[in-house]
Design a protein around this motif. Sequence first.
Motif: not given
Lengths: 237, 522
Positions: B504, B487, A183, B479, A142, B447-449, A188, A147, B475-476, A151, B489, B506, B491-494, A144-145, A159
């Motif tokens: 991807d 790549k 949010y 990527v 995984k 946690i998964d993608e 989170i 990454e 949704i963390l 991060t 990352f 996450v 984070f926490n997209p709006d 992306a996980v 972060l």
Amino acid sequence: MMYTEENKKEVILFGYGKFGRHMYHHLSQGGHHVKLATMVESNYEEASADRIKDIKRFNPKHNDSIRMLGINPAKHLLYCAMEHTSNNLFLVLSLRELYHDAMIVAISNSEENTRKLKYAGADTVIDIYEASAQHLVTNLTKPAVAEAISTIFFEKNNLKIAEILLESDTLLEGKHAAEIDFYGRGLILVAVIDREMGDELIYLSRGVDHKFDAGDTLVLAGKADDILSFKMELAGV
Amino acid sequence: MSKTLDHVIVSKIVRFAYLIEGSLQYRKVKDFTYDLLENDRYRYKRWFDFFMIFIILSSVLILVIGVKKPVPQWLDDYDLYFVTTIFIVEYLVRMWVYSDMHKIVIRASEESRYLHHPLSLYKLVGMIARDKWHYIISPSAIIDLVAILPSYRQIRILRILVLFRAFKMLRYARSLSGFLFILKSKKFELITLLTLTAFFVFIAGIMLYVFEGDGDNPNILNLFDAFYWALVTISTVGYGDISPVTPEGRVVSMLIIMTGVGLIAFMTSIIVSSFSERLIELREDRVVQEVGKKSHIIVICGFGIMGRKVAQGLLAEGRELIVLERDEEIAQKAHSSGYRSICADASQSSIFEQIGIEERISHVLCLTSDDEQNAFIAINVKSLNPDVTVTVRCSDKEIADKLRYAGIDQVIIPEEITALMGVVHAGEPVAFEALRSIIAYKGESHIDEVQVEPGSVLEYKRIEALKTKTFRLIILGIVRLNEEGEKDFLFNPDDETELLAGDDLVVMGHPAAIAHFKREVE
């Protein structure tokens, strides 16, 4: 990962072998004040050559030698990272006997030794190969996980993952998790420790709409600024 | 033949050879044929082998049926025309793929040009014939040729040669060829045993003939009967059709029975020891053959604590993997634990070539506890195929820098990862426990993608439209590859963020919720 002043701890690190050396440098880089204690003469010399000043020799078999280190359980985190498991185990045993309330973290190199170290009194045991193997497997299966974890938890960026202990009379008290717009605050909410229900982590994905009380601990992920703003909001500043 | 005609024919052959040399189509056809006949790792060879075994068995069965009653005409025709044609074609095709005739022609032509010596047709044909002769006189080719002969029905004795068709099965059934190989490896011991047996049979046969061949024993009419009795007795079979009648003959019998028991025990021990010596090797050959049908194989070099844990994790994720371990005992332990393992030195190229470094291996993980050994293995792999992703475990940052400089894709220092976790713990002990439980998949939250494939329902969809809150999924982040191909990352997209192909997503949540979400978007 960035740290605010409040989460910088004083750490007493035992051992300056291959585990201890890495641990010392990362803790120092993370902004923690680290006192080094070594048993082996050659490690003492190596640490001195690395210009480490706060360093002392000790003998894990002699309580007086450990007391001389000036350990204060309320203030110090004790990291046992000695090269040989037998030394590490004996050290954990001695520390636990001397300081019942101390937070002891030990490094292990196998599941079997993890069990022994926990039995000897370590609060947390980090299995060196378990952590690395998990990291490698996640990287392969995984990416992306991997990454995301790297991060949020390990890289030096804005972060961070933080825990907040809820005081009484904050705006969260008596409210349910669904009522709070984390949010909208750029945060989170990963998990909560409910004081009333013990030390177990409660993940909100489980489906329980948790009701916050004073004494709960919130685990939050977010930008350092957003976390600070939220802490200030809770404090009513 | 006149010199001019000879020259014309040779130049036409040479021109044709160059034509073939430049033909991609010809190369493809020949490679395919070679793989089908000879390459054990070629996925379709297995089906070809099954087909040939069927043909052989049906042919032998027809012979057996024909002993008691005449076989139906259509079966006879099948055996005579179909089976024989298949065998003839196979024989010729094998001869074709054995070597490249056009290359012999080109080499001979270039040599003659260099030496200013005209190339004669006679010499050219001789060179090709010599080359193919090596194939014709090989044991397997002889068996193939003899297996064709029974189709000539006018000479009945030739029909017994159908048994040679059974020998052909050695080519197609790997276990049989493995057994033959074991016997071959003990050739010296077996020949010694055979010679010894022949000697005792000879001596005992002569003795019995001398004692009882003069009419005392009505069953021993000639020397052949005496030898037959000696062989049946020494083998401990003892039919009883011939038995000694004089005291001298019985003494010979007693001696030969004792010798026979010893010889049988000797033979059994030779074969058993040979089997146990070769069993691991045979199992490893089978491992290589098994993975020959797979791709994206991960090779783990070293089965220490780290290698074992990684293997466990990868197997749990359903990945194809092979363990390479230098220590025979540890390799055996890996095998007993259910992993495909081979006892081999991963710093040598041969084992990677055997597994298929060019087409089958996607990742190599060098996880021994020795930094130098890991570096050696990594460089070996990269020199064989730079496209294979290599991850190396090492203990020092300086070594890590060197490895990265050498083009190694990923270097991990277990001590460093542990130290980083220690830092997280020092700052946020509760968060540390949360992290540990999430990444180890031990808690209630995983946690998964989720990959956004081009044309999938997720492409161009806004985060808000995913309705992840319904599934209690968090949704963390996303990527996403940036313009430099690295790549990023997010984070926490709006809610307004639009998903793009190649992203991807996450997500974190209950395993059942993640699985449901994945099903929905697929």
